[in-house]
Design an enzyme around this catalytic site. Structure first.
Site, PDB file in Angstrom:
ATOM      1  N   GLU A   1     -11.693  21.925  -7.835  1.00 35.68           N
ATOM      2  CA  GLU A   1     -10.230  21.897  -7.761  1.00 35.68           C
ATOM      3  C   GLU A   1      -9.755  20.463  -8.741  1.00 35.68           C
ATOM      4  OE1 GLU A   1     -10.606  23.020  -3.847  1.00 35.68           O
ATOM      5  OE2 GLU A   1      -9.148  24.620  -4.570  1.00 35.68           O
TER       6      GLU A   1
ATOM      7  N   GLU B   1     -15.550  29.355  -1.751  1.00 33.40           N
ATOM      8  CA  GLU B   1     -15.207  29.419  -0.711  1.00 33.40           C
ATOM      9  C   GLU B   1     -15.659  30.806   0.091  1.00 33.40           C
ATOM     10  OE1 GLU B   1     -14.085  28.034  -2.945  1.00 33.40           O
ATOM     11  OE2 GLU B   1     -13.202  25.919  -2.540  1.00 33.40           O
TER      12      GLU B   1
HETATM   13  N1  T1G Z   1     -20.646  19.542   2.521  1.00 34.65           N
HETATM   14  C1  T1G Z   1     -21.376  19.494   3.040  1.00 34.65           C
HETATM   15  N2  T1G Z   1     -22.346  19.107   3.180  1.00 34.65           N
HETATM   16  C2  T1G Z   1     -22.660  19.616   2.302  1.00 34.65           C
HETATM   17  C3  T1G Z   1     -22.084  20.357   1.296  1.00 34.65           C
HETATM   18  C4  T1G Z   1     -20.574  20.455   1.307  1.00 34.65           C
HETATM   19  N3  T1G Z   1     -19.765  21.322   0.721  1.00 34.65           N
HETATM   20  N4  T1G Z   1     -22.813  20.951   0.127  1.00 34.65           N
HETATM   21  C5  T1G Z   1     -24.575  20.541   0.832  1.00 34.65           C
HETATM   22  N5  T1G Z   1     -24.402  19.444   1.751  1.00 34.65           N
HETATM   23  C6  T1G Z   1     -25.684  19.121   2.174  1.00 34.65           C
HETATM   24  C7  T1G Z   1     -26.153  20.407   2.390  1.00 34.65           C
HETATM   25  O1  T1G Z   1     -25.934  20.811   4.132  1.00 34.65           O
HETATM   26  C8  T1G Z   1     -27.961  19.607   3.353  1.00 34.65           C
HETATM   27  O2  T1G Z   1     -27.656  19.445   4.384  1.00 34.65           O
HETATM   28  C9  T1G Z   1     -27.584  18.673   1.609  1.00 34.65           C
HETATM   29  O3  T1G Z   1     -26.105  18.682   1.339  1.00 34.65           O
HETATM   30  C10 T1G Z   1     -28.902  18.911   0.525  1.00 34.65           C
HETATM   31  O4  T1G Z   1     -27.682  20.788   0.278  1.00 34.65           O
HETATM   32  C11 T1G Z   1     -10.593  22.331  -0.041  1.00 34.65           C
HETATM   33  C12 T1G Z   1     -12.383  24.421   1.404  1.00 34.65           C
HETATM   34  C13 T1G Z   1     -23.952  21.652  -4.039  1.00 34.65           C
HETATM   35  C14 T1G Z   1     -25.866  24.233  -4.933  1.00 34.65           C
HETATM   36  O5  T1G Z   1     -19.513  25.920  -0.728  1.00 34.65           O
HETATM   37  O6  T1G Z   1     -23.667  25.019  -2.470  1.00 34.65           O
HETATM   38  O7  T1G Z   1     -15.042  22.804  -1.413  1.00 34.65           O
HETATM   39  O8  T1G Z   1     -29.380  19.484   5.485  1.00 34.65           O
HETATM   40  O9  T1G Z   1     -30.196  21.901   0.549  1.00 34.65           O
HETATM   41  O10 T1G Z   1     -29.850  23.659  -2.552  1.00 34.65           O
HETATM   42  O11 T1G Z   1     -10.831  24.846  -1.633  1.00 34.65           O
HETATM   43  O12 T1G Z   1     -25.290  23.050  -0.992  1.00 34.65           O
HETATM   44  O13 T1G Z   1     -29.756  18.159   3.701  1.00 34.65           O
HETATM   45  O14 T1G Z   1     -29.411  17.541   5.608  1.00 34.65           O
HETATM   46  O15 T1G Z   1     -28.429  23.144  -0.655  1.00 34.65           O
HETATM   47  O16 T1G Z   1     -29.822  21.496  -3.965  1.00 34.65           O
HETATM   48  C15 T1G Z   1     -17.707  24.299  -0.921  1.00 34.65           C
HETATM   49  C16 T1G Z   1     -21.981  24.532  -0.906  1.00 34.65           C
HETATM   50  C17 T1G Z   1     -16.928  24.219   0.137  1.00 34.65           C
HETATM   51  C18 T1G Z   1     -21.287  24.619  -1.791  1.00 34.65           C
HETATM   52  C19 T1G Z   1     -27.070  22.618  -4.114  1.00 34.65           C
HETATM   53  N6  T1G Z   1     -18.575  24.230  -1.470  1.00 34.65           N
HETATM   54  N7  T1G Z   1     -23.254  23.305  -0.584  1.00 34.65           N
HETATM   55  O17 T1G Z   1     -27.903  23.025  -3.219  1.00 34.65           O
HETATM   56  O18 T1G Z   1     -29.364  21.790  -1.421  1.00 34.65           O
HETATM   57  S1  T1G Z   1     -15.365  24.879   1.094  1.00 34.65           S
HETATM   58  C20 T1G Z   1     -19.660  25.210  -1.444  1.00 34.65           C
HETATM   59  C21 T1G Z   1     -24.216  24.281  -2.010  1.00 34.65           C
HETATM   60  C22 T1G Z   1     -14.519  23.792  -0.544  1.00 34.65           C
HETATM   61  C23 T1G Z   1     -11.920  23.352  -0.980  1.00 34.65           C
HETATM   62  C24 T1G Z   1     -13.081  23.906  -0.353  1.00 34.65           C
HETATM   63  C25 T1G Z   1     -24.838  23.683  -2.095  1.00 34.65           C
HETATM   64  C26 T1G Z   1     -25.478  22.717  -3.797  1.00 34.65           C
HETATM   65  P1  T1G Z   1     -29.033  18.386   4.731  1.00 34.65           P
HETATM   66  P2  T1G Z   1     -28.202  22.146  -0.522  1.00 34.65           P
HETATM   67  P3  T1G Z   1     -29.375  22.125  -2.994  1.00 34.65           P
END
Ligand code: T1G
Length: 695
Positions: free
Chosen positions: A109, A129
């Site tokens: 976004e 999301e």
């Molecule tokens: N927010 C906070 N922490 C996050 C995070 C996030 N978006 N994504 C990952 N982490 C943390 C995760 O908990 C872990 O922490 C560390 O980063 C490494 O992640 C407004 C409402 C990007 C593909 O859904 O899919 O935006 O365990 O182990 O395997 O419209 O993380 O080390 O303490 O997964 O390399 C939308 C979610 C949010 C993406 C990387 N975004 N993340 O994978 O590492 S909602 C997502 C992932 C949003 C807007 C809306 C994956 C990754 P810890 P990991 P990875």
């Protein structure tokens, strides 16, 4: 500018760099920092364009998911990204977003609020999301259709799957793929002086109301089938369809309304619980910090049956050479043929290229003796579920495996300590319980014996990550976590049928509720004979709450083993399609009459309470016994191994959502009616007042 976001200059281009490891989430300060950078460029005559780029391994991976719980509880202000993204979009100077790694959710976004997007070929972009029970909440449903068209936007927002940079280029989300250094390429793009082009002003790919509405019903029907029970996908499609009748600003407002409905609903809490839970279970309390997992470069598997073959595929899929042993050439050929068929199917379905499948097959070396086992860093035993046989294999492994190799058993219920006693190295023995089909199911139960060393545990937990599974640590109790809880759950399903409910009524109540399969159909899948043998073993071991007999014995004695024999609780055609069997209904009424079981009808609610509360109560007992470390471990086991709907968060999260007091009160009533089976676990009663598990 905060450290989270820094700026630098490359000629007359301002470079805004985001530095919020590990994934450059839009934590508080990050969006503000980007906007501040864009604002400073606007007033700087020496700057003609802005490039926004992520430091480290990725662009922005989304809003900071940890903030959502705080927004819902009122500790943090509502999401305010739209104002910030609008300021970026209204920059008088072109803003180019430079993408590597992943631009997901708020990350994409933010990128779409820029005027252009460039990316390296390995980058991925998406709006995942819905996997958190949400919809894009920062303009994604309004900008994505303007860049890529409504159909692509609906596909990406309803199902949440990312697309490659090449697909993003083809659909108009990305403007150029950069070869070589991303920043250099982005700055070069900026130096071509592209005009400001606000995404919000692009309308050429939008559709009229009729076309949009017909796409909406197409996608919403598909979501109702493929994502049954989930509300966010429907809302995401709705928001995108609204672009046909609302202008951009009205569309943003409508999206925000739908976003907040999802954010404050139970499904997003559950899915966010699962998201963080799948990462939390890898953290083992009490495991000394200095303990490091051992490298796993070579593997060996004993047994080339369904499980052994699937496990060998898991190693090959992770690029780990694996020796696969059987006792006869016939069994070995059969096992290899099945593996080959699996890969051929993946190639046919486009999930794998032919060369990748061939490479993986090459990594699997079939043997009839223990050759190569002395080089293995891990050996997984996957022979028939019979204790004496397993002990015999482990005694062999003790002789052939190198020192420091992990010796793992794939047993689903047998005693790890008993198996380890067949070796002189119990500290290297543990359970790695894969779920069938092993090359598909994400769950891996790692079972510690009393002598299992911290290094062995750390290595097995790391194995889960290496195999792209979710590893959950279990203590060494009968059935570990998943199967131990499945016992009482299925016990109640069978009891309900004995008391008058029909087989399909019980299963349908659970599948309508969200379970992938009904408990009785699962029995037919796993095998009525397997369930019978496990029950006899449980009775022999004196496991509590195991009934001496049940109607399922009647199926067993008649050879109705389920799918494998063409009949069990259901009848199966040659494609294993199930249909209700009147003969079973007749038999169960006869059985109930002999046993003097009064008959009555049941509501869906009562079926759900009797089955799910038995599951929850057993989970509480596992926590009391220390077999499961935390409630979330149980939730992750059930979501990843037993078809429990992730949008309900897992059995223990669901119990909290229902109210632990309500669950306890209902169980007390069932206890009064049915006796000891329903005695609420002490932990459940202790937690009821607090409304949260105090474990
Ligand atoms: N927010 C906070 N922490 C996050 C995070 C996030 N978006 N994504 C990952 N982490 C943390 C995760 O908990 C872990 O922490 C560390 O980063 C490494 O992640 C407004 C409402 C990007 C593909 O859904 O899919 O935006 O365990 O182990 O395997 O419209 O993380 O080390 O303490 O997964 O390399 C939308 C979610 C949010 C993406 C990387 N975004 N993340 O994978 O590492 S909602 C997502 C992932 C949003 C807007 C809306 C994956 C990754 P810890 P990991 P990875």
């Amino acid at each position: 500018m905060s450290d989270l976001v820094t700026t630098s200059r490359q000629g007359s281009v301002l470079v805004v760099t985001i530095n919020n490891p590990p994934v450059n989430a839009l934590s508080p300060g990050v969006p503000e920092g980007i906007a501040a950078g864009v604002r400073s460029a606007a007033s700087d005559e020496g700057i003609h364009a802005v490039v926004v780029i992520g430091a480290g391994r990725t662009f922005i991976a989304g809003a900071d998911i940890r903030e959502f719980g705080r927004i819902v509880s009122g500790e943090a202000p509502p999401l305010n990204l739209n104002e910030i993204l609008s300021e970026i979009e209204n920059s008088p100077k072109p803003v180019i977003m430079a993408i590597h790694g992943t631009a997901l959710g708020g990350g994409l976004e933010t990128a779409m609020a820029g005027h252009y997007r460039v990316a390296v070929a390995s980058a991925k972009v998406g709006q995942p999301e819905v996997k958190l029970g949400l919809i894009p909440g920062a303009g994604g449903t309004q900008r994505l259709p303007r860049l890529a068209g409504i159909e692509t936007a609906m596909q990406m927002c309803a199902f949440g799957e990312p697309v490659s940079a090449a697909e993003a280029l083809a659909s108009g989300i990305v403007d150029r793929l950069i070869e070589g250094d991303l920043l250099t390429g982005a700055v070069a793009f900026a130096n071509e002086h592209p005009p400001v082009r606000r995404t919000r002003d692009l309308s050429g790919k939008l559709l009229g109301a009729v076309a949009a509405e017909s796409l909406k019903s197409l996608f919403q029907d598909s979501c109702r089938k493929k994502l049954k029970g989930q509300t966010a996908p429907l809302a995401a499609v709705e928001a995108i369809a609204a672009t046909a009748r609302l202008d951009f600003d009205a569309g943003i407002k409508y999206e925000a309304t739908l976003f907040n409905e999802c954010l404050f609903g139970t499904q997003s809490k559950a899915l966010i619980h699962v998201f963080f839970g799948e990462r939390a279970v890898a953290r083992i309390p009490g495991l000394p910090k200095e303990v490091q997992p051992l490298p796993l470069r070579r593997a060996a598997v004993v047994g080339a049956g369904t499980m052994g073959g699937g496990i060998a595929m898991c190693f090959a899929n992770a690029g780990i050479p694996v020796v696969l042993k059987e006792t006869t050439q016939g069994a070995l050929d059969h096992g290899l043929a099945s593996i080959r068929r699996n890969y051929e199917t993946s190639v046919k379905r486009g999930r794998l290229t032919a060369e990748a499948a061939a490479q993986r097959l090459d990594l699997i070396k079939p043997v009839l003796r223990y050759e190569g086992f002395d080089e293995a860093d891990i050996v997984v035993e996957a022979v028939f579920e019979e204790l004496a046989l397993k002990k015999h294999v482990f005694s062999d492994l003790d002789a052939v495996a190198r020192d420091g190799a992990i010796l793992a058993t794939n047993t689903s219920t047998l005693d790890i300590d008993e198996i380890a006693s067949a070796t002189k190295r119990p500290e290297w023995v543990l359970g790695t319980h894969f779920f069938s089909p092993a090359n598909v199911m994400r769950l891996l139960e790692v079972v510690r014996g009393k002598a299992t060393s911290p290094t062995a545990i750390a290595t097995a937990m790391e194995l889960g990550k290496t195999l792209k599974k979710v590893g959950v640590l279990s203590g060494n109790a009968f059935g570990f976590i998943g199967n131990r809880m499945f016992g009482p759950y299925r016990h109640e399903a069978i009891r309900l049928v004995e008391e008058g409910a029909s087989v399909s009524q019980v299963d349908q109540a659970l599948t309508d509720w969200g379970m992938a399969m009904g408990p009785l159909a699962v029995g037919d899948l796993a095998g009525v004979d397997v369930a019978w043998r496990v029950r006899q073993e449980a009775i022999r071991l004196g496991i509590p709450h195991i009934e001496a007999s049940s109607f399922e014995d009647e199926l067993f004695v008649r050879g109705r083993y389920g799918q494998k024999s063409g009949a069990g609780w259901y009848l199966y055609d040659e494609n294993r399609k199930a249909s209700p069997d009147p003969e079973v209904e007749r038999l169960v009424r006869e059985y109930a009459a002999c046993q003097g079981i009064p008959q009555r009808t049941f509501s869906h609610t009562e079926i759900l309470e009797r089955t799910l509360f038995a599951l929850i109560n057993e989970g509480a007992r596992l926590l009391e016994e220390g077999i499961a470390l935390r409630p979330v471990d149980i939730d992750i086991v059930y979501v990843n191994g037993y078809g429990f709907p992730a949008w309900r968060g897992g059995p223990m999260h669901y119990a909290e959502t229902l109210g632990l007091q309500r669950v306890t009160d209902r169980m007390r009533a069932l206890y009064d009616e049915f006796g000891p089976f329903w005695k609420p676990a002490a932990l459940l009663e202790q937690s009821a007042k607090a409304g949260r598990w105090n474990s």
